[in-house]
Design an enzyme around this catalytic site. Structure first.
Site, PDB file in Angstrom:
ATOM      1  N   SER A 113       0.810  -1.226   0.000  1.00  0.00           N
ATOM      2  CA  SER A 113       0.000   0.000   0.000  1.00  0.00           C
ATOM      3  C   SER A 113       0.843   1.275   0.000  1.00  0.00           C
ATOM      4  O   SER A 113       1.618   1.501  -0.897  1.00  0.00           O
ATOM      5  CB  SER A 113      -0.960  -0.052   1.184  1.00  0.00           C
ATOM      6  OG  SER A 113      -1.871   1.001   1.116  1.00  0.00           O
ATOM      7  N   HIS A 114       0.719   2.055   1.057  1.00  0.00           N
ATOM      8  CA  HIS A 114       1.359   3.364   1.127  1.00  0.00           C
ATOM      9  C   HIS A 114       2.753   3.293   1.736  1.00  0.00           C
ATOM     10  O   HIS A 114       3.403   4.320   1.892  1.00  0.00           O
ATOM     11  CB  HIS A 114       0.484   4.292   1.962  1.00  0.00           C
ATOM     12  CG  HIS A 114       0.103   3.643   3.261  1.00  0.00           C
ATOM     13  ND1 HIS A 114      -0.802   2.612   3.318  1.00  0.00           N
ATOM     14  CD2 HIS A 114       0.546   3.840   4.517  1.00  0.00           C
ATOM     15  CE1 HIS A 114      -0.916   2.207   4.577  1.00  0.00           C
ATOM     16  NE2 HIS A 114      -0.101   2.922   5.320  1.00  0.00           N
ATOM     17  N   ASP A 278      -2.422   6.401  -3.465  1.00  0.00           N
ATOM     18  CA  ASP A 278      -1.265   5.779  -2.814  1.00  0.00           C
ATOM     19  C   ASP A 278      -0.616   4.695  -3.681  1.00  0.00           C
ATOM     20  O   ASP A 278      -0.953   4.548  -4.853  1.00  0.00           O
ATOM     21  CB  ASP A 278      -1.665   5.208  -1.448  1.00  0.00           C
ATOM     22  CG  ASP A 278      -2.552   3.983  -1.588  1.00  0.00           C
ATOM     23  OD1 ASP A 278      -3.274   3.901  -2.597  1.00  0.00           O
ATOM     24  OD2 ASP A 278      -2.523   3.115  -0.697  1.00  0.00           O
ATOM     25  N   ASP A 280      -0.850   1.486  -4.100  1.00  0.00           N
ATOM     26  CA  ASP A 280      -1.662   0.495  -4.819  1.00  0.00           C
ATOM     27  C   ASP A 280      -2.991   1.062  -5.306  1.00  0.00           C
ATOM     28  O   ASP A 280      -3.849   0.315  -5.775  1.00  0.00           O
ATOM     29  CB  ASP A 280      -1.892  -0.738  -3.941  1.00  0.00           C
ATOM     30  CG  ASP A 280      -2.633  -0.415  -2.660  1.00  0.00           C
ATOM     31  OD1 ASP A 280      -2.484   0.709  -2.145  1.00  0.00           O
ATOM     32  OD2 ASP A 280      -3.387  -1.270  -2.172  1.00  0.00           O
ATOM     33  N   ASP A 282      -5.614   2.530  -3.798  1.00  0.00           N
ATOM     34  CA  ASP A 282      -6.913   2.454  -3.114  1.00  0.00           C
ATOM     35  C   ASP A 282      -7.201   3.669  -2.233  1.00  0.00           C
ATOM     36  O   ASP A 282      -8.346   3.895  -1.850  1.00  0.00           O
ATOM     37  CB  ASP A 282      -7.079   1.127  -2.344  1.00  0.00           C
ATOM     38  CG  ASP A 282      -5.995   0.887  -1.311  1.00  0.00           C
ATOM     39  OD1 ASP A 282      -5.063   1.721  -1.200  1.00  0.00           O
ATOM     40  OD2 ASP A 282      -6.068  -0.150  -0.622  1.00  0.00           O
ATOM     41  N   ARG A 283      -6.167   4.438  -1.908  1.00  0.00           N
ATOM     42  CA  ARG A 283      -6.427   5.621  -1.067  1.00  0.00           C
ATOM     43  C   ARG A 283      -6.622   6.865  -1.922  1.00  0.00           C
ATOM     44  O   ARG A 283      -6.205   6.917  -3.079  1.00  0.00           O
ATOM     45  CB  ARG A 283      -5.257   5.869  -0.125  1.00  0.00           C
ATOM     46  CG  ARG A 283      -5.092   4.785   0.897  1.00  0.00           C
ATOM     47  CD  ARG A 283      -4.046   5.160   1.921  1.00  0.00           C
ATOM     48  NE  ARG A 283      -4.059   4.153   2.978  1.00  0.00           N
ATOM     49  CZ  ARG A 283      -3.543   4.309   4.179  1.00  0.00           C
ATOM     50  NH1 ARG A 283      -2.945   5.445   4.492  1.00  0.00           N
ATOM     51  NH2 ARG A 283      -3.599   3.344   5.064  1.00  0.00           N
ATOM     52  N   LYS A 377     -11.389  -0.229  -1.214  1.00  0.00           N
ATOM     53  CA  LYS A 377     -11.495   1.213  -1.341  1.00  0.00           C
ATOM     54  C   LYS A 377     -10.868   1.606  -2.678  1.00  0.00           C
ATOM     55  O   LYS A 377     -10.074   0.858  -3.236  1.00  0.00           O
ATOM     56  CB  LYS A 377     -10.855   1.917  -0.167  1.00  0.00           C
ATOM     57  CG  LYS A 377      -9.423   1.559   0.104  1.00  0.00           C
ATOM     58  CD  LYS A 377      -8.997   2.187   1.419  1.00  0.00           C
ATOM     59  CE  LYS A 377      -7.569   1.833   1.779  1.00  0.00           C
ATOM     60  NZ  LYS A 377      -7.476   0.922   2.923  1.00  0.00           N
TER      61      LYS A 377
END
Ligand code: G1P
Ligand code: ZN
Length: 544
Positions: A113-114, A278, A280, A282-283, A377
């Site tokens: 992710s982030h 982010d 991947d 999703d944010r 998300k």
């Protein structure tokens, strides 16, 4: 194809956290580490024979190597077909979209992710199930249990595949389709939003845009959708080239890490909408001209307005937010007469509510917003929601939010993180808070009187499963709240998160500074938790 049965021994630390298994690349690179985990997933799945699985990641360092290993283990476990994003790429929401659209049995998403990427940084893997969402806890617990007793994994002795050439290949009996990572996702977005309206607003220049991909996965998605399809000016997407180390930065969309965007949005040259996503995809972070929209407010504003967007003309069935997310969306739900569910932190808890059609929209304070269109998300989706919204309402981002506050009141909100705290110290802080809980209700601290104090426990309204100890909540009679919990996604030491919120009805006070408005609560959080004293840290490492 020759299948090898390799002897292995268990690793003790393969328990998936808030969002899959996240570790340093060095940990994943230990012999058999990834192999053990992937085989444990197959063992927990039971029979994968003949099934279709989706495979892709955010393109970070080790993505390609890991993919090749998973392809070989999948072939040896009898998987029927793999759908792999070209170049090994799939954003997390796109992976969810592909699993659903192609009716796959599930899929592996490779991402941390982030978190930063690179040889000394982070990597991650998670398994998503048939609905396209993260596996529920019952499944991740089964994977963990299996990982503790694994003695052997199966792997096909075949050469690496070409991840970059679109089309069909075979690995032994297993079919592999290398697919365009963007197409299915782009088609879904076109179906949900008024592309004609957005496009005419962008082409006429009445709306201008800057989207910061932070050298992560959304680059190709944002370029295709925002620039090629919707006609945003060339260069509207910045840092659009996905890099294995994200250009050395933290691919985390907040004011600190997306600083190039933040500077632009607070300058005289600010476009109408600023956004970032982010590692991947999703944010999301949403900004207007000299204006930052907190994720909790973004969720509430979308709840109040989403019926204006084509995919949501029928309105909302219900909404959900993670427990630490501000109560702004609750107010909207009350006004609309729909249910608002409060779930533990982590997207996986929304899956049942979405599948059971109890909710349409959900979100988290951690820059996560999404709807029933996928089971993750979705960063770019949130940006398209806002683009479509400002085009329909013909108002600026700031005006829409301020009007929302006038109608519903404002929830001043902030999260204070203490990162890299020694695990025993962080656990000590949580234990100290838990000890005080029974004695807190009724106690008065300045203008704050405690109305409830508990350790959040969630009973899933769909399958009845129980999740305990999901964070300490202290609520006050004036509607203010503070929440304490430890991060489940970190890879080094512990991170203590303190979430603070205070409700203000009076529009004359809506322009105040957030940290000042929360200052008394911030001090009280320290009195109760002793976070600074116990950690020896003078201030939080990150404030969002
Ligand atoms: C963090 C966020 C949480 C989010 C998760 C995955 O988890 O707080 O809302 O779902 O990342 O993106 P945490 O580190 O707090 O466990
Ligand atoms: Zn993410």
């Amino acid at each position: 194809m020759k299948t090898e049965f390799r002897t292995t021994s268990p690793f003790p630390d393969q328990k998936p956290g808030t969002s899959g298994l996240r570790k340093k690349v060095k940990v994943f690179r230990q012999p058999n580490y990834l192999e053990n985990f992937v085989q444990s997933v197959f063992d927990a799945l039971g029979d994968a024979a003949g099934k279709t699985l989706v495979l892709g990641g955010d393109g970070r360092y080790f993505n390609r190597e890991a993919l090749q290993i998973i392809v070989k283990i999948a072939a040896a476990n009898g998987v029927g077909r793999l759908l792999i994003g070209q170049g090994g790429l799939l954003s997390t929401p796109a992976a969810s979209c592909v699993i659903r659209k192609h009716k796959a049995h599930g899929g592996f998403i490779l991402s941390a992710s982030h978190n930063p990427g690179g040889p000394d940084e982070d990597f991650g893997i998670k398994y998503n199930v048939t609905n396209g969402g993260p596996a529920p806890e019952a499944f991740t617990n089964a994977v963990y249990a299996r990982s503790r007793e694994i003695t052997e994994y199966r792997i096909a002795n075949v050469p690496d595949i070409d991840l970059d050439r679109l089309g069909e290949i075979k690995v032994g009996e297993m079919a592999v389709s290398i697919i365009d990572p963007v197409s299915d996702y782009a088609a879904l977005m076109e179906h949900l939003f008024d592309f004609k309206l957005i496009s005419s607003s962008l082409k006429s220049g009445s709306i201008t845009l800057c989207f910061d991909s932070m050298h992560a996965i959304t680059g190709p998605y944002a370029r295709r959708i925002l620039e090629d399809e919707l006609g945003a000016a060339a260069g509207s997407v910045i840092n659009a080239e996905p890099l294995e180390d994200f250009g050395g930065g933290h691919p985390d969309p907040n004011l600190v890490h997306a600083h190039e965007l933040a500077e632009l949005m607070y300058s005289a040259k600010s476009p109408s909408l600023g956004a970032a996503s982010d590692g991947d995809g999703d944010r999301n972070m949403i900004m207007g001209d000299h204006f930052f929209v907190t994720p909790s407010d973004s969720l509430a504003v979308l709840a109040a307005n989403i019926h204006l967007l084509p995919g949501y003309h029928d309105g909302l069935r219900g909404v959900a937010r993670s427990m630490p997310t501000s109560q702004a969306v609750d107010r909207v739900a009350r006004a609309m007469g729909i249910e608002c569910y409060e779930t533990p932190t982590g997207w996986k808890f929304f899956g049942n509510l979405l599948d059971d059609r109890k909710i349409t929209l959900c979100g988290e304070e951690s820059f996560g917003t999404g709807s029933d269109h996928v089971r993750e998300k979705d960063g770019l989706w949130a940006v398209l929601c806002w683009l479509n919204l400002i085009a329909v309402r013909k108002q600026s981002v700031a005006d829409i939010v301020r009007e929302h506050w006038r109608r519903f009141g404002r929830d001043f909100y902030s999260r204070h993180d203490y990162e890299g705290v020694e695990t025993s110290v962080a656990e000590g802080i949580m234990a100290h808070l838990r000890e005080q809980l029974p004695g807190l209700p009724g106690k008065q601290f300045g203008e704050y009187t405690v109305s409830y104090a508990d350790d959040f426990r969630y009973e899933d309204p769909v399958d009845g499963s129980i999740s305990e100890k999901q964070g300490v909540r202290i609520g006050f009679e004036n509607g203010s709240r503070m929440v304490f919990r430890l991060s489940g996604t970190g890879t080094e030491g512990a991170t203590l998160r303190i979430y603070l919120e205070r409700y203000e009805r009076d529009p004359a006070l809506h322009g105040q500074d957030t940290q000042e408005t929360l200052s008394e609560l911030i001090a009280l959080a320290e009195t109760l938790s002793e976070a600074k004293r116990r950690s020896g840290m003078a201030k939080p490492t990150v404030i969002t």
